[in-house]
Structure formats: structure tokens, C-alpha cells
Design a protein around this motif. Sequence first.
Motif, PDB file in Angstrom:
ATOM      1  N   THR A 246      18.199  30.416   4.554  1.00  0.00           N
ATOM      2  CA  THR A 246      17.065  29.644   5.054  1.00  0.00           C
ATOM      3  C   THR A 246      16.388  28.813   3.973  1.00  0.00           C
ATOM      4  O   THR A 246      15.812  27.772   4.268  1.00  0.00           O
ATOM      5  CB  THR A 246      16.035  30.584   5.707  1.00  0.00           C
ATOM      6  N   ASP A 247      16.466  29.245   2.711  1.00  0.00           N
ATOM      7  CA  ASP A 247      15.844  28.470   1.643  1.00  0.00           C
ATOM      8  C   ASP A 247      16.483  27.088   1.496  1.00  0.00           C
ATOM      9  O   ASP A 247      15.822  26.141   1.063  1.00  0.00           O
ATOM     10  CB  ASP A 247      15.940  29.225   0.312  1.00  0.00           C
ATOM     11  N   SER A 248      17.752  26.955   1.862  1.00  0.00           N
ATOM     12  CA  SER A 248      18.430  25.662   1.756  1.00  0.00           C
ATOM     13  C   SER A 248      17.871  24.645   2.750  1.00  0.00           C
ATOM     14  O   SER A 248      17.988  23.435   2.535  1.00  0.00           O
ATOM     15  CB  SER A 248      19.940  25.832   1.965  1.00  0.00           C
ATOM     16  N   VAL A 249      17.271  25.118   3.828  1.00  0.00           N
ATOM     17  CA  VAL A 249      16.675  24.206   4.808  1.00  0.00           C
ATOM     18  C   VAL A 249      15.470  23.500   4.183  1.00  0.00           C
ATOM     19  O   VAL A 249      15.232  22.316   4.419  1.00  0.00           O
ATOM     20  CB  VAL A 249      16.261  24.963   6.092  1.00  0.00           C
ATOM     21  N   LYS A 250      14.741  24.202   3.361  1.00  0.00           N
ATOM     22  CA  LYS A 250      13.602  23.593   2.664  1.00  0.00           C
ATOM     23  C   LYS A 250      14.078  22.535   1.666  1.00  0.00           C
ATOM     24  O   LYS A 250      13.328  21.636   1.301  1.00  0.00           O
ATOM     25  CB  LYS A 250      12.809  24.671   1.932  1.00  0.00           C
TER      26      LYS A 250
END
Length: 321
Positions: A246-250
Motif C-alpha cells: 500500500t505504501d507504493s500507492v502513495k
Amino acid sequence: MKYLSLAPLGAVALALASMTSAYAQQKSVAVTAIVEHPALDAVRDGVQAGLKESGFEVGKNLKWQYQSAQGNTGTAAQIARKFIGDKPDAIVAIATPSAQAVVAASKTVPLVFSAVTDPVAAKLVPSWNPSKTNVTGVSDLLALDKQMDLVKQVVPGAKRIGVVYNPGEANSVVVIKEMQKLLPTMGMTLVEAAAPRSVDVGSAARSLIGKVDVIYTNTDNNVVSAYEALVKVGQDAKIPLVASDTDSVKRGAVAAYGINYRDLGEQTGRMVARILKGEKPGDIKPEISTKMELYVNPGAAQKQGVKLSDALIKSAAQVIQ
């Protein structure tokens, strides 16, 4: 004749006893990660939070040290040897290469791995049962069929799935093998692009232009540490990026149905605390994080040539604007 009061001596003795007791209760944990990027940093911070929740706090009754290998497996081996020489009560190894380095260096120092996709394939433990060795930990293994379902929601007509990965990273090889089996059953094909180093990520991604409908990124540490290079290719070539963390979405991925790595770290920290309290790592069954969250980034989707459905956006735990 004067008599010396024994009260002050008693107080000193009590203080010394208290200090000795506190010293005896202090534990030490050494933490190593293969590289620094938001997901692995979240694991590290979560481990410390999980330990504190379990009664072990840095500066009070816990000695804490941390080192990153900066993406270098040779450095990971050096860190492993250094930590083993320090004789901590437990070592936490974040990501597969760091865990493998510690396992190769010691069969006795308690090791808790974290953010390792397949600890069995990585030869950290013999099975998913209690290892009866010095190793246990928490995996970030994902159900790939659900990942591909998300790909179809982002790009309904997707047939050709591109993956940039490091062929030298065990967890990525496991994912590639699983995708080779799974994708044909879903009417899809896999297009691979190797990136043995972080600096190779951009060129590997560019090699996929014109060959794929979407790029899927697993938790490959080379790729995640250089994610911005991948995002640039996705925007320039209008290839949507779907991530597994999910951090890659940021950072510019369109969407991810993945693990909250802070929670994964906290889960790991609680496991480490069990060892600090006397349990043997070989008696603790390796765990898998079960808390999954959907993150979406409509702005990134627009830049990468797709529009997310209202239903998908509404179902997300977090919408990145």
C-alpha cells in the motif's frame, strides 16, 4: 561513644539491588533490513511499537540497535556477523536477504524474520510448522489470485501482465513461479523484466513498453526502493501500475490490495516479545499477516491512462489524492 546509623547503608543496598534487578531485566534486540524504503521502514517502526506494547521500551528495559544493508547482500552478511557477535537476546531481520544472511551466520541466536514472502522457499524454516530451530517470524505472503482480480478491476481488458523483479531475490522468484502457473488459468500472460539492481528498475520497466497492458509490482526490494523510476515509465507510456504494498500507492501506483506494513511490524514485535519473555523461537509457528487493505490513487490512474470505477474507489480503505 557514637554509633553509626545503618539506615543509609540499607538504602544504598536497596538501591543497588534495584539497579541490579533492572539491569537483569534489560533485553537487547538487534534489527537489520536489506534496504530502507517506506514499507520496510514501517515494519521497523512497527516492531518497536509492538515491543513497547508488550512491555519492552527503548531507554528503559530494552537496548535497540538498527542497521540497513543499503541493498547490498555483502553488507547484509557483515551486519549479521556483527550482530551475532553482540549476542543480543533476539535479532529481527526485515526482508528475505537479511534473514538469509543471519540464518547463514548462526544456528543459535534467536532470529525473527519479517516481511518475508515465503520463508520455506527461502530456506529460513523447513515448513510452516514450528521450526525447532532458532528461527520464526512473520510473512507478507499474498494471495495472488486476489491481486490479479484487482488488476482486472483497474484494467478490465488486461491480458499481458508485466513484472519487473530481481531474479536474485528469493521472494520475487517465488512470486514469478506462482504467476507463471496462475495467469494462464485467468486468461493472462506474464511478461518478465529483470532488474538485478535498483538502478536497473527504470530500464527494465522501459523494456516492457508496447508489450504489456499493466505492470504489477510485488514486494521486490529493488523495485520498491526505486519505485519513482517505475512511476515515470508508467506515466510516460500510459501503463497503469498495480502494486502489492500500500505504501507504493502513495508514491504513484494506481492501486494496491496489500498488507499494512506497520501492522506487520507490530505483529512481529509481539512475537519478539514472546521470545524475550522466555519462549523459544523454534516453538513458535511462523505467522502470516491477515489484515489486508485496499488503497487507490485516482490521480495516478489518470496520469497512467485509466479511470478507476466509483465502486472501487468507494471500497478502498484509503484514497490517496
